[in-house]
Enzyme design. Structure first.
Site, PDB file in Angstrom:
ATOM      1  N   HIS A 121      57.517 -67.244 -69.641  1.00  0.00           N
ATOM      2  CA  HIS A 121      57.596 -68.274 -70.680  1.00  0.00           C
ATOM      3  C   HIS A 121      59.009 -68.482 -71.217  1.00  0.00           C
ATOM      4  O   HIS A 121      59.188 -69.141 -72.239  1.00  0.00           O
ATOM      5  CB  HIS A 121      56.651 -67.918 -71.832  1.00  0.00           C
ATOM      6  N   CYS A 132      70.275 -83.532 -71.616  1.00  0.00           N
ATOM      7  CA  CYS A 132      71.292 -83.181 -70.619  1.00  0.00           C
ATOM      8  C   CYS A 132      71.078 -81.803 -70.002  1.00  0.00           C
ATOM      9  O   CYS A 132      71.779 -81.438 -69.059  1.00  0.00           O
ATOM     10  CB  CYS A 132      72.693 -83.273 -71.226  1.00  0.00           C
ATOM     11  N   CYS A 183      75.355 -84.418 -76.017  1.00  0.00           N
ATOM     12  CA  CYS A 183      74.810 -85.752 -75.780  1.00  0.00           C
ATOM     13  C   CYS A 183      73.982 -86.286 -76.951  1.00  0.00           C
ATOM     14  O   CYS A 183      73.516 -87.429 -76.890  1.00  0.00           O
ATOM     15  CB  CYS A 183      73.965 -85.758 -74.504  1.00  0.00           C
ATOM     16  N   SER A 221      48.374 -57.270 -73.118  1.00  0.00           N
ATOM     17  CA  SER A 221      48.038 -58.691 -73.049  1.00  0.00           C
ATOM     18  C   SER A 221      46.530 -58.867 -73.015  1.00  0.00           C
ATOM     19  O   SER A 221      45.832 -58.189 -72.245  1.00  0.00           O
ATOM     20  CB  SER A 221      48.648 -59.352 -71.814  1.00  0.00           C
ATOM     21  N   ALA A 264      50.392 -49.032 -76.352  1.00  0.00           N
ATOM     22  CA  ALA A 264      51.078 -49.111 -75.058  1.00  0.00           C
ATOM     23  C   ALA A 264      52.237 -48.135 -74.949  1.00  0.00           C
ATOM     24  O   ALA A 264      52.419 -47.485 -73.910  1.00  0.00           O
ATOM     25  CB  ALA A 264      51.571 -50.541 -74.828  1.00  0.00           C
TER      26      ALA A 264
END
Length: 277
Positions: A121, A132, A183, A221, A264
């Site tokens: 992501h 640009c 730009c 996740s 984790a």
């Protein structure tokens, strides 16, 4: 499953599968102080993030987004890798990771020493012009935001996921969002918003690595977002065993060969220590 038995089972899974396709999510970064989006049942803890179409189509949405981001950015800027990031980097150094694919945008896997993670992501520390396509560092853009909006700098708000902050009841119409210095185009974080497609080269690189792996390990996740879940589907279709280390439900629970519900960082650190022993 008791903690010791769970760690033994996870260690055995890693030991038996030497080419792991690892997919990580927000649960590896909560220990670094970055809030996550979902609870242990996979439901939203907060309103959904801004959608790509709304951001691109509304100046008011961009003003609100960048005001909240200006206040929330220090949480991301000051975050440091946690035990999970470091353990995965150590597994990679032992040649046990075929590819590390992360849904996170915080850059902490690279900071921990993982050599070439695929950041599905994107990266929140980069800003891209939608006209640009030139980029600039988010830290540089933060300086512009603060200098053009000095009255907002002292505001405090609860940190939200991905460098956001919860600002409520304010008039954002006077918040100045600098345009692209090259730009004059719309500047956006170089991340994939909801409603926006993941760049196909990242998907292709991940699919190629999965085809060359012998198992999949999901860490932190829920896989509720399809961009990550599809890799669990692909692994299952290829008859690759899948293990998940996650606190709570995942979308792929019925596809798993092993599920460990534990923090984790501590779990992965224990696995690496046991492998070293």
């Amino acid at each position: 499953m008791q903690t010791d038995a769970a760690i033994d089972a996870l260690t055995d899974f890693v030991q038996r599968h030497r080419r792991l396709f690892v997919l990580t999510g927000a649960g590896v970064s909560t220990e670094s102080g970055i809030p996550d989006y979902r609870d242990d049942k996979g439901y939203w803890k907060r309103p959904e993030p801004v959608r790509y179409q709304d951001f691109m189509g509304s100046q008011a949405v961009r003003q609100r987004y960048w005001a909240c981001s200006m206040i929330g950015w220090p949480v991301m800027a000051n975050a440091r890798p946690g035990a999970a990031h470091l353990a995965l980097a150590r597994l990679e150094a032992r040649d046990r990771v075929r590819l590390l694919l992360t849904q996170n945008v915080d850059g902490l896997h690279r900071a921990a020493g993982s050599a070439s993670p695929v950041e599905l992501h994107g990266r929140i520390d980069t800003v891209v012009c939608m006209e640009c396509r030139r980029t600039l560092p988010r830290a540089e853009f933060q300086e512009q935001l603060e200098s053009r909006n000095p009255d907002w700098v002292a505001l405090e708000a609860r940190a939200a996921p991905d460098g956001d902050a919860d600002l409520h009841g304010l008039d954002f119409s006077q918040f100045f969002v600098p345009p692209c210095p090259h730009c004059g185009g719309i500047l956006k974080p170089d991340v994939v918003f909801f409603g926006e497609s993941v760049p196909p080269d990242r998907v292709a690189a991940a699919r190629a690595a999965l085809a060359d792996s012998d198992a999949m390990l999901v860490v932190g996740s829920s896989l509720m977002v399809y961009s990550g879940f599809r890799f669990a589907q692909a692994a299952a279709a290829a008859s690759l065993p899948i293990a998940a280390l996650n606190l709570g439900r995942t979308r792929a629970d019925d596809l798993l060969a092993l599920k460990v519900q534990a923090p984790a960082g501590a779990a992965l650190a224990a696995v690496v220590d046991r492998l070293n022993a």
